[in-house]
Structures are given as C-alpha cells and as structure tokens.
Motif scaffolding. Sequence first.
Motif, short mmCIF file in Angstrom:
data_model
loop_
_atom_site.label_atom_id
_atom_site.label_comp_id
_atom_site.label_asym_id
_atom_site.label_seq_id
_atom_site.Cartn_x
_atom_site.Cartn_y
_atom_site.Cartn_z
N LYS A 420 35.22 39.46 42.16
CA LYS A 420 35.20 38.23 41.35
C LYS A 420 33.97 38.20 40.46
O LYS A 420 34.06 37.89 39.27
N LEU A 494 41.95 42.11 42.06
CA LEU A 494 42.21 40.67 42.19
C LEU A 494 43.65 40.30 41.86
O LEU A 494 44.24 39.46 42.52
N HIS A 592 41.69 31.57 45.21
CA HIS A 592 40.64 32.43 44.65
C HIS A 592 40.94 32.78 43.20
O HIS A 592 40.06 32.71 42.33
N VAL A 596 38.93 31.86 39.71
CA VAL A 596 38.50 32.80 38.67
C VAL A 596 38.98 32.33 37.30
O VAL A 596 38.24 32.36 36.31
#
Length: 823
Positions: A420, A494, A592, A596
């Motif tokens: 991240k 990700l 998550h 981002v």
Amino acid sequence: MSFIDDDINTTVSIPTIRPVSVDVARLKSGKAIPPNVLIRIFQYLPVPSLANVALASRRFKVLAYDDEIWDTKLQIMLENDTGALAAMLDGENTNGSLIDSENTIYINNKPLNTLIPGMSTDPYSTRARAKSTGFAKEQFKQLYTQLLPYYVDLRDGNKDSTKVLHDFGNQPQECGKVINLLMGLGQCHVVDDWKQLNEGVNALSQYFESASLHEFEVAYDCHNTTDMKSYANALIALNGGSTCMQTYVQKHPIFYDNPFKPEDNFVSSPDDLTPFKKLMSLVSDELKQQSMLASEVFPEKMDAFYLFADRIAEFVAQLLGRAMSFSTHLYLRTMSVVLSTSKKVITVLTSDQVPKKIEHDRGVNLLFKLFLPFLDDYLYEESNYAEQITKKYIDEWINRSAAHTDASARLTNQSRETFKRNYLAAFKKVLALPVDLVSTAATTIASPFQRSNTFTSKHEKKDSTVSVESISTPPSTPKVSNLNGQLEVAKQELDMLQNYLSLEISLQLIHINKESERRVQQFIDIGFPGRMKLDIQRTYENIFIQLLKTLGQTHIQPGFDSAADRLASYKPTLSKHNEDVPPLTEFFELVHVADVIQQMVQLYYDEEITKNVDKHDFMNDVNKEKKTFERLLDDCVARGMDRGIQVLLSQVEFILAQEQTRSDYNPPSDMMPDLKPTKACRDTISCLQTNTSMLIGASEKSTMDLFFSEIGRRFFEILCKHLKQQTVNEMGGFRYICDMNAYYDFITSLRQKTITPYFLALKSLANLYIIESATDIKSLIHDLERYHGLMRIEDLFEFAACRSDWPVIKKVVQKDMTDCCIM
C-alpha cells in the motif's frame, strides 16, 4: 433670411409664410399637442423647414431652438463617425434638453415651479423662461455651415470633379474625414432632396475607397511604408479601414500560398499534428517580421494582428472538424495542442522578440478571439467525454470481473501495508508528470498492470510500454519506466486481493480525469474574461465532481453492496485452519483497497485540484461532493463492518460449539489435563486474530477502535453464553483458567480499554472452579469488586452452577442468598 448662421455666404432662403392665427398646434379634439410630441415631429424636418417652424409662433420657436432636436442630429452623425466628429465635439456633453417625460423643467436638479412660487407649469412658458443650453445647436451649426457647400455640390452628378476632391484630393486622410462627415450629415436629412444627395455621397465614398485601396496596394508592393500609412489612415477615416486591413492580410503570402492544409494532419498517425505545428511556427516567424511594419502603417487601435487570428481560426475550425470526425478524444487533444501552440505565438508577440510588442492583455484578447467560436463546444465535449469514458471503463471491468481471485494471492499484514505504501508513493510521483506526457501516455501507464487474461498479453504489454517511451523525451523515459515498474508490482499484489473493487480501474479513471483537467487548466491559466472564465472554471470543477460520483456511486458502493450481500448469505463452517472466513476475508481486503482508492483521490485532490479550487471554501461544489464521496465510503465500510462482525462472531460461536468437548473442562478424575488452552479456545482466537489483524491500517483509528470494541463486546456475550453451558470440575478448572487467560491476552492486543475489564472479570471468575470450600465460593461470588461491577449476582450463580459438584454445594452457596442485612 438665414436660420443657421447669418454671417456665411451660403444661405438658405425661406419663403414668406402667412402668419399663423393660432398660438398652439391643436388636435381635432381641441386639445393642445404636447411639446414633446411636437419635438419628435420636428426632428424629422429638414433644417430650412425648421426655420419656417420657428417663424410660425413664439412657442414653436422655443421648440425649434430646443437642444433635444439638435442632440438627435449629432447622435445620428456620431453613429458612423470614425473619430473626426468626436474630436471636433471634444467630448462635450451635447445633451442639453431641459424637458423630461412629465414636462418638468429642472434647474440645479430642482423643478422650476418650486423655485418661482405661483409660476405656471405651462411647458411652453417654462421653456421660454429657461431655454436650452444651446450647446448642441451651436455645434451642429458649425458642422452644417462647413459641410453644406460640399454636400449640395453633389447635386450635379456629372461634374468632372467634386468640390471635396478639388479641395482635399492631395490630402487623403483629410479627404476621408470630410467624406465620412458628409455621410453622417446625409443621414440627418438636412435638405429636401437628401436621397439624391446621399446617393452622390455613397458614390463618392466608393470611388475614394477604391482609389485609396489601389494606391495602398501599389505602396505595399513597392514597400513604401509612408504611402501605405497615408492611404491606410485615409481609409480608416472614411469607414474604419476594415477593407484596408483585409487587403493587408490577404496579400500576405502565408495565407494565399500556405503549403500546410488541414487535411495534411492525422495522416501518418492519429496524433500527427506536424503540419499544423509547422504552420504556427511559420505564422510566428512571419508575425515577428510583420510586427514593425504593422505598427508603422496602422494605428494601435486597428489591432492588425486580430485579422491574422481570424485567418488562423478558419484553419483551426477545419482542423478541429477533421479531428472530431475521427474521435472525440482526438478532438480534445487537438484542441489542447492548438491552444498550447497558439499560446506560444502570442508569447512571441508580447515579448521582446518582436520590434514592436503588444501588451499582454491584448495578447490574451487575441487568444480569446481565436478560441471564442470553439470554446462552448469544447467545454461540453470535455465534460461529456470524461463522464462517458469513465462509465465505459467501469462497465468493461464489470463485464470481465467474472475471473475470481486466487486465494493463494493473499498477503500477510506486513506485506499488505508495504505494498500500500509503495503503491501510493508511486502514484504520487505519476501525478507530477508533465501534462503532455500524461495526456499521451495516460492509458498506457496503466496497461502494464492489466492481467494477461483481461486486456493484453505479456508481449503486448511490452510493446505498449515501448510506445510510451518512444513518444517521451529522453529524460522522461527512464522516469516513466521506473514508475511503471513500481506501480505494477504494488498493483498486482493489491488488485488481486479482492473481487469487488479495482485499483486498475481507479487509476485509469484518475488518469483520464487528470488528462481532461489539465487540458481545461490550460484555458484557466490564460485568464479569459467574463462569462467564459466562469464556464471554464465550472467545467473544471464538474469534471472532478463526475469522477467522485463515478468512483463512489458506480464502483465503490456496488462493490461493497455485493460484498455485504455475500456476507449476509454466509453459513459458518469448519475449515482446515478454522480461521478462514472467505467472504469476511474478501470484505476486509475490500476495505483496504477502498482505503487506497480514497488516499489516491485525496492525493490527486491535494496535488492537482486545489491549484484551482480553494479547499477551505466549504460552499464550493467540489468540496461538498468530496465530503459526500468520503461519507459514502464511510457508510459503506460501516454497514459492511456491522455485517462482518455478525459473520465473524457467528463463525466464532460455531467453532466454540463444534470444538469445545465435554471433557475439556470436565476431564475424568484419572486423567491429568494439559495446562494449555483448549483447541476450541485456540481456534477461536486464531479466527479472531486472523480477521481483525487484516483491518490494521484499513481505515481511520477511530473507525477501527469502534470496530474492535464492538467485536470485543459481542464476543464477551457469546463467550459467557457458551461457558454457562459447560460443566467444570476441579481439574478442568485449571484448563478453564488457561482459556480465560488466552482470551484476555487476545483482547488486550486489541488495545481497547473499554472491553478489557470484561475479560479481566472472566479471569477472576475462573477461580470459582478451583476452590473446594463452598463457603469460600460463596464469599467469592459476593465479592463484586473483583468483577469491576460488570457482573450481576445472578450471573455469578449461573457460572457457579457449572461446577460438577454444584448439587452438593448449592445449598451452602445459596444460603442466605436473599437475606436482607441492615447495617
């Protein structure tokens, strides 16, 4: 007799008229005609007729001399004036009328009848007492007496030479002024045969214009700037000089012998604007050369360069039309190139590179004049394109998102946080790329992140990267390649964590938005005036607002809704490690990715949008929509987390129910239990740890604290309910204590002070099962301070009832349970 001037030789004879027997003109009804109506009628009379009117009566004389009549004639002449008449009038206020719509005379802003008590308000009388100033009549008299000989000389259209050409033929500029004044005088209809005379004036004007243009062209071809200036000024004095300016521009080789055509663009490639850039370079060079000539020949007010802008606009219109025939995106990019290239030309004209530079504001006006015909269409297409293309990307991603995530691609908490950070750091660097590089490579920057089973193969991705480098400048090539690499690694890790949101799409949407915003910002930086400034700013804001709406309403919200629906339909099961709850894992990873995306939007807002939007202006639509976007994301996370907690605790409850054996806390008397937590306890804690740890860093601390507190609170209730269903003997009590210690240690790791005391109370409660004396058990139950006031007496007796020897000790422990003791 002479009505205008008794001292001039040329007079207008007035026939003898029979005296008027009435003093006031009247209607058939017998009522007097109001003075203002009579004045409107008199304005249309020739000047000799006004002399007759003045002889009719004293009251008519007052009106015939009123400035309101002569003001009107001066204003008619000023309508087509090229400067000579205005100079003669010397800026004096020619409005000398003293009568208003209500026939009231004002002196020093006070009605006359208030200054003279008892005075009659008859408008004729008041005008006789307070006549007009006479300024307008005097000014028109001077013009009339000077111009009338030249005007009436045109009655004979067969003369070889008119008086105007005879007197001023050797002075072109003065001749142009006189003819212009004659045209203005003719519009006032000063004599009865004005139509015939005006035809003569028009013929004279056309003859003079044609002759002057011819002389101007001869001087242009001979590079005789003195004669060019003389005849240019003559034509300017005649009618403003537009024909002269057109001739000057049309004779320039760059326009009648231009080697670069609009159709020459977009030939070798869709981005090929080389012919246009060469044309603008040629225009820039020519304007440098023409700067001194234009300033020597034409006065500054003529704005010679504006006609060059008009001719360039014709080329630009054809160029943009051709670009639009290919695609809207090409049209928008072409507009950006046209603006930047044209701006360079204007920069040359306003700099010291030219012998006679123009002022910066006038240079901006040149750009404004060039782009005004196209700006409304461009702003509409820019805003509409940004909206449509973002929705198109979302739809394409939805259609191909059937490929589910590989569970083996899950990341640990440490690697997730690392990626991240890396991703956001690389994204921030990409935002700083120049507009020309970003607009050329926006889509390609994202293409290496695409999986091989979606858009391109590895070979195609390599080719697309090369195409970016080929159009980038040498210093920028390694920079872009390096950023591509950083983003690719972080994104691949990700973006494969979940099935509901896409960093790939979010990155592409921001790049598309940034490309549009930076094109619009070029127009903002120029500083166009008035309404166009507001329209440009509004378009800039709307493009970013549309990004927020698309990301929030069509991507993030549906993603969270899908994840929440899957959570709602999940049924607890036992897995190999007992901690894997697939829909819960996906949801936490979704949080998550949403985090981002929100940070990407925040970075983009801070780095780009705040250049043109005041972030402290809470009434601005951009800031209001950004708050709405953040609130939507918070609401999605909150709703999903509530369901996530339910699913997590349902799984925990299922694990406890399935794995907690009867012998865990009630082992046979001949078996020594292990002094370590039971498997049910270990698997429960493992499930909780695995899923709660995934949320570290996923949202704000306050949100996470609320989430962890709620988990702890609900877990306490489930655990109490579960423990009350167990049977515990003395040997099992020690293992019971091990479990309570393990639960307490896990809760402590969540760092939530509000729930820690509950599990500390459970630790204290565990001692109930290793004490043999019933009296001591009774004392332990009534010592409520040990439990921090979090447990009722009734609850403690329920826990005590779980002892395997409860039937034996029950009577002693419950003795005097309901006694009331008064101290």
